[in-house]
Design an enzyme around this catalytic site. Structure first.
Site, mmCIF file in Angstrom:
data_model
loop_
_atom_site.group_PDB
_atom_site.id
_atom_site.type_symbol
_atom_site.label_atom_id
_atom_site.label_comp_id
_atom_site.label_asym_id
_atom_site.label_seq_id
_atom_site.Cartn_x
_atom_site.Cartn_y
_atom_site.Cartn_z
ATOM 1 N N HIS A 1 -14.282 -18.304 90.427
ATOM 2 C CA HIS A 1 -14.468 -18.916 91.437
ATOM 3 C C HIS A 1 -16.143 -19.018 91.943
ATOM 4 C CE1 HIS A 1 -10.251 -18.591 93.059
ATOM 5 N NE2 HIS A 1 -10.382 -19.131 91.817
ATOM 6 N N GLY B 1 -7.455 -18.295 85.217
ATOM 7 C CA GLY B 1 -8.239 -17.060 85.629
ATOM 8 C C GLY B 1 -9.904 -17.707 85.621
ATOM 9 N N ARG C 1 -0.259 -18.500 96.610
ATOM 10 C CA ARG C 1 -1.202 -17.798 96.706
ATOM 11 C C ARG C 1 -1.814 -17.758 98.260
ATOM 12 N NH1 ARG C 1 -5.532 -17.405 92.065
ATOM 13 N NH2 ARG C 1 -5.341 -15.416 93.036
ATOM 14 N N LYS D 1 -2.150 -24.701 91.893
ATOM 15 C CA LYS D 1 -3.013 -23.207 91.588
ATOM 16 C C LYS D 1 -2.263 -22.195 92.129
ATOM 17 C CE LYS D 1 -5.715 -23.881 89.445
ATOM 18 N NZ LYS D 1 -5.602 -23.826 88.166
ATOM 19 N N GLY D 2 -1.159 -22.257 92.382
ATOM 20 C CA GLY D 2 -0.313 -20.977 92.723
ATOM 21 C C GLY D 2 0.256 -20.046 91.808
ATOM 22 N N GLY D 3 0.122 -20.554 90.476
ATOM 23 C CA GLY D 3 0.743 -19.803 89.296
ATOM 24 C C GLY D 3 1.885 -20.300 88.686
ATOM 25 N N ARG E 1 2.301 -22.273 86.067
ATOM 26 C CA ARG E 1 2.327 -22.233 84.550
ATOM 27 C C ARG E 1 2.749 -20.803 84.171
ATOM 28 N NH1 ARG E 1 4.068 -24.726 80.370
ATOM 29 N NH2 ARG E 1 2.953 -26.593 81.436
#
Length: 346
Positions: A313, A310, A183, A100-102, A104
């Site tokens: 949350h 995206g 992140r 979940k840091g980016g 991809r």
């Protein structure tokens, strides 16, 4: 009679015009970008040759990548692969995390570079005992076909937090380059939770609120047994990697900045990987509907990340956010000190 001749002439001109436009679009698609008329990169700007192969300018690599795309669409024979000098190379760089840091987004954006070829799927070779037992040749055969002058990159974010992985990668290639995209730790933990929550809801299962998982109800302190929290303690995981690799072989990518200003982050990665600068603002455009940047390979081929990226949350109690940020702060400071990169985290 004259009218018929004029109509016939107009029809011929339209046909010829359509053919000309079609040919132009085909050439642009093959070459891959509008700046193909730039002079060929000087020798010092090219990738080093491999196994005695002649060096290729970036325009040639980009053209060859177009051929690679054609091979992937069809069932190419071994003879075709051999004739085009295609190989399956072990990666020269790996995006090792974080979840979940980016990861991809980073992989897809780096694939804009004509000298980069990406593994489309997460291989999970080094973090999965069953896969690792299959051996390095099994891993190599999971890599995409590429030309010897290109570099292959794969990403498996579980690598960063799995204890056995640093040693296993070291045994494969002690000089490999490692990319870590991070992140802001609290945001990343909530994003991690959101993905799991969505999976539960898809299966009509209930799930605890984030606050109940992140905070230990018996002590009212941060619950370090919760995986989403542990993953965000970046320095703890990095220290384990530093037992095998010097810090110079790591590059930290600011995942928050990659969302809002991707180009400067990608240019830093190009430099780290010793790639000639190739990705430009032309390759990135903001999609207002999606709310983040999409990729432009050429005037025909554009690509946005999957719709699952995206996610919105859930609202989290502000006092819990404050508590988490206070908890992560000393770990963040140590992370800045080790990596030499200070990030704008609260």
């Amino acid at each position: 009679m004259l009218f018929k001749q004029q109509a016939w002439l107009r029809q011929k001109l339209l046909v010829l015009g359509s053919l000309a436009v079609g040919s132009l679009l085909y050439l642009v698609a093959r070459v891959g970008s509008l700046d193909r008329l730039q002079p060929i990169c000087p020798a010092e700007g090219r990738l080093g040759s491999t196994h005695g192969q002649a060096e290729l300018p970036l325009r040639a690599l980009q053209f060859k990548r177009g051929l690679l795309h054609e091979f992937r669409k069809g069932n190419s024979s071994k003879e075709q692969v051999r004739l085009h000098d295609l190989v399956q190379q072990l990666p020269k760089a790996i995006i090792i995390g974080v979840r979940k840091g980016g990861t991809r987004a980073l992989l897809e954006m780096l694939n804009l570079h004509p000298a980069v070829v990406k593994a489309s799927q997460e291989i999970h070779f080094f973090d999965n005992d069953e896969n690792y037992a299959k051996g390095i040749e099994w891993y190599r055969k999971k890599m995409p076909f590429s030309y010897p002058q290109q570099i292959t990159i794969e990403k498996s974010p579980a690598y960063f937090i799995t204890e056995e992985v640093p040693e296993r990668i070291y045994k494969m290639n002690a000089s490999i380059k490692l990319l870590v995209i991070v992140r802001e730790p609290t945001t990343r933990a909530i994003s991690d939770y959101t993905q799991v929550l969505e999976g539960k809801e898809r299966k009509n299962k209930t799930y605890h609120k984030f606050e109940k998982l992140a905070i230990d109800p018996s002590t009212c302190e941060v619950n370090t047994k919760y995986k989403a929290v542990r993953t965000s303690i970046y320095t703890k995981h990095l220290e384990r990697w530093l037992k095998y690799f010097p810090i110079e072989q790591f590059h930290v990518v600011d995942g928050d900045r990659l969302i809002t200003e991707p180009l400067p982050e990608l240019q830093l990665v190009e430099k780290f990987l010793n790639l000639p600068p190739r990705i430009s603002q032309y390759n990135l455009y903001f999609n207002a509907t999606r709310g983040f940047y999409c990729l432009r390979f050429n005037i025909i081929f554009n690509k946005c990340l999957a719709g699952s990226k995206g996610r919105i949350h859930p609202e989290v109690d502000p006092s819990v956010i404050t508590k988490l940020r206070k908890f992560f702060h000393p770990f963040n400071q140590k992370f800045y000190q080790i990596t030499g990169r200070t990030l704008n985290w609260p």
